[in-house]
Design a protein around this motif. Structure first.
Motif, PDB file in Angstrom:
ATOM      1  N   ALA A   1      -7.531  -1.008  -4.505  1.00  0.00           N
ATOM      2  CA  ALA A   1      -8.092  -0.756  -3.171  1.00  0.00           C
ATOM      3  C   ALA A   1      -6.977  -0.845  -2.147  1.00  0.00           C
ATOM      4  O   ALA A   1      -6.287  -1.863  -2.060  1.00  0.00           O
TER       5      ALA A   1
ATOM      6  N   ARG B   1      -7.537   1.235   1.036  1.00  0.00           N
ATOM      7  CA  ARG B   1      -8.069   2.069   2.113  1.00  0.00           C
ATOM      8  C   ARG B   1      -7.880   1.444   3.483  1.00  0.00           C
ATOM      9  O   ARG B   1      -7.760   2.142   4.477  1.00  0.00           O
TER      10      ARG B   1
ATOM     11  N   ASN C   1      -9.501  -5.024   2.006  1.00  0.00           N
ATOM     12  CA  ASN C   1      -9.243  -4.341   0.736  1.00  0.00           C
ATOM     13  C   ASN C   1      -9.792  -5.155  -0.435  1.00  0.00           C
ATOM     14  O   ASN C   1     -10.322  -4.598  -1.397  1.00  0.00           O
TER      15      ASN C   1
ATOM     16  N   ASP D   1     -13.471  -4.610  -0.441  1.00  0.00           N
ATOM     17  CA  ASP D   1     -13.750  -3.248  -0.895  1.00  0.00           C
ATOM     18  C   ASP D   1     -13.660  -3.158  -2.421  1.00  0.00           C
ATOM     19  O   ASP D   1     -14.508  -2.540  -3.066  1.00  0.00           O
TER      20      ASP D   1
ATOM     21  N   SER E   1       0.836  -1.201   0.000  1.00  0.00           N
ATOM     22  CA  SER E   1       0.000   0.000   0.000  1.00  0.00           C
ATOM     23  C   SER E   1       0.867   1.246   0.000  1.00  0.00           C
ATOM     24  O   SER E   1       1.896   1.284   0.666  1.00  0.00           O
TER      25      SER E   1
END
Length: 140
Positions: free
Chosen positions: A75, A77, A84, A87, A22
């Motif tokens: 994704a 977040r 994720n 999502d 990420s």
């Protein structure tokens, strides 16, 4: 099967997921754990989508759709890989559901006589106001 609408179902085998690190802050954990997900769905070759939905989805996808017709959703977040992943799938389902909605065709209408008259009266009033703002003959 992932249910989108009553008529549209997507086979999970049509989706490919790739996990990566990420971006952004997160301390030591962010440099070690691959929690972000890139979900890819081949819109152009999917047998699950009707042609009209396919065309709307390609248009709605915008920059997320490449030249080959593959939709990519990223994704990152949440802190966990599973959240994720969930999502990304939810966002894909929402996008396809939006594409499945057929837009109402626009019906061309003509302005009424009363609205034309109101417009002309407003124009006359504005012209009169501007005319009064000009120089008067005895101003100097």
């Amino acid at each position: 099967m992932i249910q989108i609408t009553a008529q549209i179902h997507i086979d999970p085998d049509e989706l490919t997921e790739q996990f990566c690190r990420s971006p952004g802050p997160g301390g030591q954990n962010v440099n070690k754990v691959e929690t972000a997900v890139q979900l890819r769905f081949d819109v152009a070759r999917s047998p699950s989508l009707p042609e009209d939905v396919r065309q709307r989805l390609l248009r709605l996808g915008g920059r997320r759709v490449d030249t080959a017709g593959v939709l990519t959703i990223e994704a990152h977040r949440f802190r966990t890989r599973e959240r994720n992943r969930q999502d990304a799938r939810e966002r894909l389902v929402a996008l396809i559901a939006r594409a499945a909605h057929r837009p109402k065709p626009r019906v061309a209408t003509k302005p009424t006589r009363a609205s034309k008259e109101r417009r002309l009266e407003t124009k006359k009033a504005t012209a009169a106001t501007k005319r009064l703002r000009g120089r008067q003959s005895g101003d100097e």
